[in-house]
Every structure is written in structure tokens, then in C-alpha cells.
Scaffold this motif. Structure first.
Motif, PDB file in Angstrom:
ATOM      1  N   UNK A  26       0.842  -1.243  -0.022  1.00  0.00           N
ATOM      2  CA  UNK A  26      -0.005   0.197  -0.193  1.00  0.00           C
ATOM      3  C   UNK A  26       0.830   1.340   0.014  1.00  0.00           C
ATOM      4  N   UNK A  27       1.909   1.173   0.725  1.00  0.00           N
ATOM      5  CA  UNK A  27       2.878   2.126   0.810  1.00  0.00           C
ATOM      6  C   UNK A  27       3.419   2.543  -0.606  1.00  0.00           C
ATOM      7  N   UNK A  28       3.701   1.363  -1.189  1.00  0.00           N
ATOM      8  CA  UNK A  28       4.275   1.493  -2.630  1.00  0.00           C
ATOM      9  C   UNK A  28       3.449   2.167  -3.510  1.00  0.00           C
ATOM     10  N   UNK A  29       2.126   1.699  -3.769  1.00  0.00           N
ATOM     11  CA  UNK A  29       1.198   2.235  -4.567  1.00  0.00           C
ATOM     12  C   UNK A  29       0.580   3.686  -4.114  1.00  0.00           C
ATOM     13  N   UNK A  30       0.887   4.168  -2.773  1.00  0.00           N
ATOM     14  CA  UNK A  30       0.393   5.504  -2.510  1.00  0.00           C
ATOM     15  C   UNK A  30       1.610   6.066  -2.930  1.00  0.00           C
ATOM     16  N   UNK A  31       2.793   6.015  -2.932  1.00  0.00           N
ATOM     17  CA  UNK A  31       4.020   6.770  -3.359  1.00  0.00           C
ATOM     18  C   UNK A  31       3.796   7.002  -4.895  1.00  0.00           C
ATOM     19  N   UNK A  50      -0.575   9.117   4.856  1.00  0.00           N
ATOM     20  CA  UNK A  50      -1.968   9.284   4.928  1.00  0.00           C
ATOM     21  C   UNK A  50      -2.688   8.590   3.964  1.00  0.00           C
ATOM     22  N   UNK A  51      -2.315   8.666   2.706  1.00  0.00           N
ATOM     23  CA  UNK A  51      -3.154   7.902   1.441  1.00  0.00           C
ATOM     24  C   UNK A  51      -2.818   6.397   1.733  1.00  0.00           C
ATOM     25  N   UNK A  52      -1.818   5.931   2.281  1.00  0.00           N
ATOM     26  CA  UNK A  52      -1.642   4.250   2.159  1.00  0.00           C
ATOM     27  C   UNK A  52      -2.495   4.009   3.817  1.00  0.00           C
ATOM     28  N   UNK A  53      -2.720   4.881   4.376  1.00  0.00           N
ATOM     29  CA  UNK A  53      -3.500   4.492   5.841  1.00  0.00           C
ATOM     30  C   UNK A  53      -2.315   3.886   6.759  1.00  0.00           C
ATOM     31  N   UNK A  65      14.062   6.718   3.833  1.00  0.00           N
ATOM     32  CA  UNK A  65      14.008   7.799   3.385  1.00  0.00           C
ATOM     33  C   UNK A  65      12.975   7.733   2.075  1.00  0.00           C
ATOM     34  N   UNK A  66      12.699   9.180   1.704  1.00  0.00           N
ATOM     35  CA  UNK A  66      11.739   9.196   0.605  1.00  0.00           C
ATOM     36  C   UNK A  66      12.173   8.601  -0.775  1.00  0.00           C
ATOM     37  N   UNK A  67      13.804   8.862  -0.972  1.00  0.00           N
ATOM     38  CA  UNK A  67      14.579   8.482  -2.241  1.00  0.00           C
ATOM     39  C   UNK A  67      14.430   6.928  -2.197  1.00  0.00           C
ATOM     40  N   UNK A  68      14.882   6.137  -1.268  1.00  0.00           N
ATOM     41  CA  UNK A  68      14.556   4.762  -1.207  1.00  0.00           C
ATOM     42  C   UNK A  68      13.235   4.122  -1.509  1.00  0.00           C
ATOM     43  N   UNK A  69      12.359   4.855  -1.071  1.00  0.00           N
ATOM     44  CA  UNK A  69      10.866   4.409  -1.420  1.00  0.00           C
ATOM     45  C   UNK A  69      10.625   4.667  -2.785  1.00  0.00           C
ATOM     46  N   UNK A  70      11.062   5.697  -3.466  1.00  0.00           N
ATOM     47  CA  UNK A  70      11.036   6.113  -4.916  1.00  0.00           C
ATOM     48  C   UNK A  70      11.719   5.070  -5.677  1.00  0.00           C
ATOM     49  N   UNK A  71      13.052   4.353  -5.241  1.00  0.00           N
ATOM     50  CA  UNK A  71      13.420   3.419  -6.127  1.00  0.00           C
ATOM     51  C   UNK A  71      12.650   2.214  -5.962  1.00  0.00           C
ATOM     52  N   UNK A  73       9.500   1.960  -5.761  1.00  0.00           N
ATOM     53  CA  UNK A  73       8.483   2.122  -6.721  1.00  0.00           C
ATOM     54  C   UNK A  73       8.761   1.642  -8.087  1.00  0.00           C
ATOM     55  N   UNK A  74       9.993   1.955  -8.691  1.00  0.00           N
ATOM     56  CA  UNK A  74      10.707   1.843  -9.704  1.00  0.00           C
ATOM     57  C   UNK A  74      10.812   0.596 -10.070  1.00  0.00           C
ATOM     58  N   UNK A  75      11.371  -0.130  -9.042  1.00  0.00           N
ATOM     59  CA  UNK A  75      12.043  -1.283  -9.158  1.00  0.00           C
ATOM     60  C   UNK A  75      10.788  -2.445  -9.272  1.00  0.00           C
ATOM     61  N   UNK A  76       9.699  -2.119  -8.597  1.00  0.00           N
ATOM     62  CA  UNK A  76       8.524  -2.816  -8.855  1.00  0.00           C
ATOM     63  C   UNK A  76       7.820  -2.673 -10.289  1.00  0.00           C
ATOM     64  N   UNK A  77       7.740  -1.645 -10.763  1.00  0.00           N
ATOM     65  CA  UNK A  77       7.315  -1.034 -11.974  1.00  0.00           C
ATOM     66  C   UNK A  77       7.890  -1.861 -13.047  1.00  0.00           C
ATOM     67  N   UNK A  78       9.406  -1.920 -12.930  1.00  0.00           N
ATOM     68  CA  UNK A  78      10.442  -2.251 -13.902  1.00  0.00           C
ATOM     69  C   UNK A  78      10.134  -3.825 -13.796  1.00  0.00           C
ATOM     70  N   UNK A  79      10.094  -4.696 -12.706  1.00  0.00           N
ATOM     71  CA  UNK A  79       9.901  -6.076 -12.719  1.00  0.00           C
ATOM     72  C   UNK A  79       8.420  -6.391 -13.443  1.00  0.00           C
ATOM     73  N   UNK A  80       7.534  -5.581 -13.466  1.00  0.00           N
ATOM     74  CA  UNK A  80       6.226  -5.743 -14.192  1.00  0.00           C
ATOM     75  C   UNK A  80       6.497  -5.799 -15.430  1.00  0.00           C
ATOM     76  N   UNK A  81       6.927  -4.513 -15.926  1.00  0.00           N
ATOM     77  CA  UNK A  81       7.386  -4.532 -17.143  1.00  0.00           C
ATOM     78  C   UNK A  81       8.192  -5.386 -18.002  1.00  0.00           C
ATOM     79  N   UNK A  82       9.271  -5.836 -17.070  1.00  0.00           N
ATOM     80  CA  UNK A  82       9.985  -7.015 -17.659  1.00  0.00           C
ATOM     81  C   UNK A  82       9.530  -8.386 -17.783  1.00  0.00           C
TER      82      UNK A  82
END
Length: 212
Positions: A26-31, A50-53, A65-71, A73-82
Motif C-alpha cells: 500500500x505504501x508503494x502504491x501510494x507513493x 495518509x494515503x496508504x493508511x 528515506x523518500x528516495x529509497x521508497x522511490x527506488x 516504486x520504480x523497481x516494482x514497476x520495472x519488474x512488471x514491465x520486464x
């Protein structure tokens, strides 16, 4: 700290923190949603929590950190794309099939999931100032290139393709081409993509062809 540690938000020697829980997802989706709506700079832990509850402290626990959370998010999306691209390329029986699979993947990315393109470039900007993020982003890019190179090598071994260079070099060229096209089409949404895509396909065919 390694890139893996950076993505997981843990320091060397710290207990592993799995990202498979419902709250972590939920955190990753909210970010992801927050960056799409506000950009990376405007996406604070307060917004995301707040958005992840979940509590703000839980974000720090999983990601630090926020930067690690961003990474992440991108890692998960890249896995899906791959996975999606691998499935599309698996059934290729000719060079045209393979190239058409790549073009479909680009079209789906630009038209259906442009947020990932934006996230990648946001992360690239952050990586210029953050060595930890630069290392993690480089790992993600190597992973994507490696998967595409493996697909090219497999199709060459099957006798489906003849490559004009080694698989890793061809994969690097194709991904660089896709990155540039995605940025161009998102920057100029009124641009007719067809002539540019046709020229790009012609360029790709100099490196990917049917066996002689």
C-alpha cells in the motif's frame, strides 16, 4: 550501503524487512500515485502515509528515506514491465515479430503507463545528487538490459534472429532508443509518433534481422 540495502531501507547487518506485506504494498502504491499527482519533490512521507493508511513511522521502518521508497516504486514497476515484455517476446518467430513486440511494449508504456517514464526521469535527476540512489538506479537499468539481452540471445540460439552485435550491446541500444522515444512523445504529445517509430524500427532492423 549496497543498492539492495538502499532499496530495502536497511543498513548492512540489520534485520531483513520484507516488502511483501499488504502495508508495504500500500505504501508503494501510494507513493506511485503521489508522484504522479505531485511530483517527487511534493510527495512527502506525510502525504504517502495518509494515503496508504499507515503511520509515518512505518514508512521510515520499511524504507528509511523518500528516495529509497522511490527506488522501490520504480523497481516494482520495472519488474512488471520486464515480465510483460518477456512474455511478448517469447512467442516471436521472426525478427519482425520481435521488433513488433518491442514497439507494442513502448506504446503501452507511453500511452498506458507514462507515470513509470516520469518516475524513471525523476529518479535519474535525484541520482545526480545522491550516490546511493545512483547505484540503485544503475542496478535497475542493468537488470532491464540483462533481461532483454537474454531474450535476444535465446532467440539467436533458437535460430530466430541474426544480431548485428552482441546481445548486451543490442539491448543497450534498444533501451536507449526507447528511453529517448518515450521522453520525446511525452514532451511533445501532439507529435505524430508514426514517422519517428518507423525510422526507429528501420534502425533496429540494422541490428536485428532474420537469419541469412
Amino acid at each position: 550501503m549496497s543498492a539492495t540495502d538502499a532499496i530495502a531501507g536497511t543498513a548492512p547487518g540489520a534485520p531483513a524487512r520484507t516488502l511483501e506485506s499488504d502495508k508495504a504494498r500500500r505504501i508503494v502504491d501510494a507513493m506511485r500515485a503521489s508522484v504522479a499527482a505531485r511530483g517527487a519533490a511534493g510527495s512527502t512521507f506525510d502525504h504517502v502515509a495518509r494515503e496508504a493508511g499507515v503511520s509515518r513511522g512505518l514508512l521510515h521502518y520499511y524504507f528509511g528515506t523518500k528516495e529509497r521508497l522511490l527506488v522501490e516504486v520504480v523497481r516494482r514497476d520495472c519488474d512488471i514491465r520486464i515480465e510483460s515484455l518477456a512474455a511478448a517476446l517469447q512467442g516471436a518467430h521472426t525478427a519482425d515479430d520481435f521488433i513488433e513486440g518491442l514497439v507494442r511494449g513502448l506504446d503501452e508504456l507511453v500511452k498506458g503507463d507514462s507515470d513509470l517514464v516520469v518516475l524513471m526521469f525523476e529518479l535519474f535527476t535525484l541520482s545526480r545528487r545522491n550516490e546511493e540512489i545512483a547505484e540503485a538506479l544503475a542496478d535497475l537499468c542493468r537488470k532491464m538490459r540483462g533481461h532483454l539481452a537474454n531474450s535476444l540471445a535465446e532467440k539467436r540460439e533458437e535460430g530466430v534472429l541474426r544480431l548485428g552485435a552482441e546481445p548486451d550491446a543490442v539491448a543497450g541500444f534498444l533501451l536507449a532508443l526507447a528511453d529517448g522515444l518515450a521522453l520525446r512523445f511525452l514532451t511533445e504529445p501532439d507529435l505524430d509518433p508514426r514517422p519517428t517509430v518507423s525510422a526507429s524500427v528501420a534502425a533496429a532492423r540494422t541490428l536485428i534481422a532474420d537469419p541469412a
